[in-house]
Enzyme design. Structure first.
Site, PDB file in Angstrom:
ATOM      1  N   HIS A 291      -1.383   1.441   7.544  1.00 60.58           N
ATOM      2  CA  HIS A 291      -1.893   1.316   6.182  1.00 60.58           C
ATOM      3  C   HIS A 291      -1.768   2.656   5.479  1.00 60.58           C
ATOM      4  O   HIS A 291      -1.995   3.696   6.089  1.00 60.58           O
ATOM      5  CB  HIS A 291      -3.356   0.876   6.241  1.00 60.58           C
ATOM      6  CG  HIS A 291      -3.961   0.668   4.890  1.00 60.58           C
ATOM      7  ND1 HIS A 291      -3.428  -0.207   3.971  1.00 60.58           N
ATOM      8  CD2 HIS A 291      -5.042   1.232   4.298  1.00 60.58           C
ATOM      9  CE1 HIS A 291      -4.165  -0.167   2.866  1.00 60.58           C
ATOM     10  NE2 HIS A 291      -5.153   0.700   3.034  1.00 60.58           N
TER      11      HIS A 291
ATOM     12  N   CYS B 134       0.829  -1.210   0.000  1.00 55.97           N
ATOM     13  CA  CYS B 134       0.000   0.000   0.000  1.00 55.97           C
ATOM     14  C   CYS B 134       0.864   1.260   0.000  1.00 55.97           C
ATOM     15  O   CYS B 134       0.466   2.291  -0.540  1.00 55.97           O
ATOM     16  CB  CYS B 134      -0.982   0.001   1.151  1.00 55.97           C
ATOM     17  SG  CYS B 134      -0.228  -0.209   2.755  1.00 55.97           S
TER      18      CYS B 134
END
Ligand SMILES: [Zn+2]
Length: 393
Positions: free
Chosen positions: A286, A21
């Protein structure tokens, strides 16, 4: 949600290949960097591909291919960046594997890799020391910048690199020395602050010929087209021991950096167009990206394969980590003549969008009428009917 557009035009997600990510977030920010996107879409990079490059130009090719896919794909299905990942790993082996990485560090590696492959300089001149200390600061800054361009000169440099001026002032004798360095991004807690250097950091004063306590001040000598601001949330990029999740209230529009400029008459107003966000802690987190689509002008959230529209009021959050700002162009003005005489307005540069016209040419004749539309590059307009236009503001 694709707003009258048949193709998704940049609104395509990137598949997560296992902790990638950080890469997806940065790729989306770069995909929404208008000039870099166009460079890839028009295949202009082909002209610049430098076959002397140690990675044999495959990173740029894969990057351009990926950008082209994101902007020309006829389906909105997420794309896999696996071929690109293979290339970035060859360039920067530390991104091998599937460990979570630092997005800002990744951005540095990626831009450096792309730059090297499209560097217009194929043979770098031999480095030799030059003494420019007798020159005025501005002159010295220019010389240093030209020296940099003799070695590093590419579309990537055109867009992302600026020049920082650091001024060291000796606390004993007051002697000032200046150093100019190119920068690819600015880390916020240190930029623009005056701070004391002490202890081991004590630099040598050229006049005292001794290590002295001194103050260091940074100003921006040359503003880059794209300004990357890195909010230093992590104690250190590599060994992350702590994270600050402080909310930073950064402006989306009209970030005016003239007060940090070495010369405050320059154009230094920026607008935000992309943010790489980090949520979570140092151990697990994230990355996502918020980007303003350069074609539609609307904000979208890119969460790996998911792309969703969002409101500009949601862009600022305590997850914001790397900010991408674009220099707003100095306003250009156009006059449309619909009458008996023409005004050629004179607009002093770098005044922001304001009216400051001086009429040039013949004055209107008595009894005649004339109508003008003055339109600035940002869309403001005003009409003028049969009147001189002195200093409209
Ligand atoms: Zn001194």
């Amino acid at each position: 949600h694709l707003q009258n557009s048949k193709s998704p035009q940049g609104l395509v997600g990137l598949r997560n290949l296992g902790n990638t990510c950080f890469m997806n977030s940065i790729l989306q920010c770069l995909s929404n960097t208008r000039d870099l996107r166009d460079y890839c879409l028009h295949s202009s990079h082909r002209r610049d591909l430098n076959s002397n490059s140690r990675t044999h130009t495959t990173l740029m090719e894969e990057f351009a291919k990926l950008i082209q896919t994101l902007w020309t794909s006829s389906s909105s299905e997420a794309v896999s960046p696996s071929e690109f990942k293979t290339q970035i790993q060859k360039y920067a082996p530390r991104f091998v594997g599937y460990n979570q990485q630092d997005a800002q560090e990744f951005l540095r590696f990626l831009l450096d890799g792309l730059h090297n492959e499209v560097n217009r300089i194929t043979v770098r001149p031999r480095a030799h020391a030059e003494d420019w200390d007798h020159l005025a600061d501005d002159e010295k800054g220019k010389k240093m910048w030209n020296k940099y361009l003799e070695r590093e000169d590419s579309r990537v440099v055109d867009l992302f690199v600026g020049q920082l001026k650091s001024t060291l002032t000796c606390s004993e004798c007051g002697y000032c020395s200046t150093v100019f360095d190119p920068f690819w991004d600015l880390s916020l807690p240190i930029a623009k602050k005056s701070r004391g250097c002490d202890g081991d950091e004590k630099p040598t004063c050229h006049r005292c010929k001794a290590r002295r306590k001194c103050t260091k001040k940074f100003t921006i000598q040359k503003f880059p087209r794209i300004l990357v601001l890195h909010l230093k949330r992590f104690s250190e990029a590599r060994v992350r021991t702590s994270k600050l999740s402080t909310f930073v209230n950064f402006p989306l529009k009209d970030l005016d950096l003239r007060e940090f400029a070495s010369d405050n008459s320059v154009n230094a107003v920026y607008n935000l167009y992309a943010v790489s966000n980090h949520s979570g802690t140092t151990l697990g987190g994230h990355y996502t990206a918020y980007c303003r689509n350069p074609t539609l002008g609307e904000w979208y959230s890119f969460n790996d394969s998911r792309v969703t529209p969002m409101s500009s009021s949601q862009v600022r959050s305590s997850d914001a980590y790397v900010l991408f700002y674009e220099l707003s162009p100095p306003p250009r003005f156009y006059s449309f003549f619909v009458g008996l005489f023409e005004i050629t307005p004179y607009f002093p540069p770098n005044r922001g969008c304001g009216w400051s016209a001086e009429p040039r040419g013949c004055p209107p004749r008595a009894g005649s009428w004339s109508l003008f539309f003055l339109i600035s590059s940002c869309g403001c307009y005003r009409t003028a009917v049969n009147e001189r236009i002195p200093n409209l503001k």
